[in-house]
Design a protein around this motif. Structure first.
Motif, PDB file in Angstrom:
ATOM      1  N   PRO A  98       0.798  -1.228   0.000  1.00 50.15           N
ATOM      2  CA  PRO A  98       0.000   0.000   0.000  1.00 50.15           C
ATOM      3  C   PRO A  98       0.831   1.278   0.000  1.00 50.15           C
ATOM      4  N   LYS A  99       0.227   2.322  -0.540  1.00 51.12           N
ATOM      5  CA  LYS A  99       0.723   3.677  -0.326  1.00 51.12           C
ATOM      6  C   LYS A  99      -0.505   4.516   0.043  1.00 51.12           C
ATOM      7  N   ASN A 100      -0.325   5.611   0.733  1.00 55.71           N
ATOM      8  CA  ASN A 100      -1.423   6.436   1.279  1.00 55.71           C
ATOM      9  C   ASN A 100      -2.256   5.642   2.284  1.00 55.71           C
ATOM     10  N   TYR A 101      -1.618   4.732   2.987  1.00 57.58           N
ATOM     11  CA  TYR A 101      -2.305   3.852   3.936  1.00 57.58           C
ATOM     12  C   TYR A 101      -2.948   4.624   5.085  1.00 57.58           C
ATOM     13  N   GLU A 102      -2.371   5.766   5.427  1.00 57.10           N
ATOM     14  CA  GLU A 102      -2.888   6.572   6.527  1.00 57.10           C
ATOM     15  C   GLU A 102      -4.294   7.105   6.246  1.00 57.10           C
ATOM     16  N   SER A 103      -4.742   7.030   5.014  1.00 56.59           N
ATOM     17  CA  SER A 103      -6.101   7.485   4.681  1.00 56.59           C
ATOM     18  C   SER A 103      -7.167   6.633   5.371  1.00 56.59           C
ATOM     19  N   LEU A 104      -6.785   5.459   5.888  1.00 57.15           N
ATOM     20  CA  LEU A 104      -7.729   4.585   6.586  1.00 57.15           C
ATOM     21  C   LEU A 104      -7.843   4.900   8.078  1.00 57.15           C
ATOM     22  N   ASP A 105      -7.024   5.792   8.587  1.00 59.32           N
ATOM     23  CA  ASP A 105      -6.982   6.067  10.031  1.00 59.32           C
ATOM     24  C   ASP A 105      -8.340   6.471  10.599  1.00 59.32           C
ATOM     25  N   GLY A 106      -9.066   7.348   9.915  1.00 57.69           N
ATOM     26  CA  GLY A 106     -10.366   7.800  10.418  1.00 57.69           C
ATOM     27  C   GLY A 106     -11.389   6.682  10.489  1.00 57.69           C
ATOM     28  N   ILE A 107     -11.420   5.836   9.470  1.00 58.50           N
ATOM     29  CA  ILE A 107     -12.356   4.703   9.456  1.00 58.50           C
ATOM     30  C   ILE A 107     -11.965   3.704  10.537  1.00 58.50           C
ATOM     31  N   GLU A 108     -10.669   3.440  10.659  1.00 61.94           N
ATOM     32  CA  GLU A 108     -10.202   2.507  11.683  1.00 61.94           C
ATOM     33  C   GLU A 108     -10.633   2.985  13.070  1.00 61.94           C
ATOM     34  N   LYS A 109     -10.498   4.275  13.347  1.00 63.96           N
ATOM     35  CA  LYS A 109     -10.881   4.826  14.650  1.00 63.96           C
ATOM     36  C   LYS A 109     -12.383   4.651  14.896  1.00 63.96           C
ATOM     37  N   LYS A 110     -13.214   4.900  13.873  1.00 65.96           N
ATOM     38  CA  LYS A 110     -14.666   4.722  14.024  1.00 65.96           C
ATOM     39  C   LYS A 110     -15.010   3.263  14.317  1.00 65.96           C
ATOM     40  N   VAL A 111     -14.359   2.338  13.616  1.00 68.81           N
ATOM     41  CA  VAL A 111     -14.619   0.916  13.838  1.00 68.81           C
ATOM     42  C   VAL A 111     -14.152   0.520  15.239  1.00 68.81           C
ATOM     43  N   GLN A 112     -12.978   0.982  15.646  1.00 71.59           N
ATOM     44  CA  GLN A 112     -12.489   0.676  16.998  1.00 71.59           C
ATOM     45  C   GLN A 112     -13.465   1.175  18.060  1.00 71.59           C
ATOM     46  N   ASP A 113     -13.918   2.420  17.916  1.00 72.15           N
ATOM     47  CA  ASP A 113     -14.866   2.978  18.889  1.00 72.15           C
ATOM     48  C   ASP A 113     -16.157   2.170  18.926  1.00 72.15           C
TER      49      ASP A 113
END
Length: 191
Positions: A98-113
């Protein structure tokens, strides 16, 4: 990188399918890999930069009625097969990074919450398998007790139903079914 590696990359990149995909050759543990650098923002349906034609170039398409144990060939493997007809037998494996992998950070945080609202012992994270060009969403259930007492009675062995319910709870029109996913009854390893 050898002169032949460069020739092979040039050959593979000549098709319109791979004109906008970064391809390189790397050696790991004595094996050569043809690496496609995947732009996560273009392949993730939740991204405003999602590009359907880009995604379709990379994601394996299962034929109608194709058994699930038969893995469809992705377009990079197919193009490498075409190259072997031209160049002879090739000893390369394919991989996606992957490149631009950090673009998933917001979705990952919502799923974690969301999973922690279901049970504070639950957790989630995105990862990447080099054999598939999309992120992997792993849901950790925190141990076999949670699996046996909460997950199994409600979902049995149906991870897709759990992911569907989780998708509804996450909201914001976020599609989780597009990812490759794993339900793990253990705990997430510390970073």
């Amino acid at each position: 990188m050898t002169k032949f590696d460069k020739t092979l990359i040039s050959y593979i990149s000549t098709t319109t399918d791979f004109a906008d995909i970064d391809i390189s050759v790397e050696e790991h543990h004595g094996r050569k890999y043809l690496i496609a650098r995947v732009d996560v923002e273009k392949i993730d349906e939740n991204s405003p930069r999602y590009d359907q034609s880009y995604a379709e170039k990379l994601v394996r398409k299962r034929k109608i009625n194709q058994p699930t144990f038969i893995t469809p060939t992705n377009s990079l493997e197919k193009r490498l097969g075409d190259a072997s007809k031209f160049f002879g037998e090739l000893e390369y494996k394919t991989a996606f990074l992957p490149k631009n992998y950090e673009s998933l950070d917001g979705i990952e945080k919502k799923v974690q919450d969301t999973v922690k609202e279901i049970n504070p012992e639950f957790d989630a994270e995105f990862s990447w398998d080099s054999d598939y060009p999309k992120p992997v969403l792993s849901i950790y259930l925190g141990g076999s007790k949670n699996y046996d007492e909460w997950y199994k009675p409600k979902y049995g062995h149906s991870a897709s139903k759990f992911i569907g319910d989780l998708e509804k709870k996450v909201g914001d029109n976020i599609s989780l079914n597009q990812y490759k996913w794993r339900i793990i009854n253990g705990k997430k390893k510390a970073d």
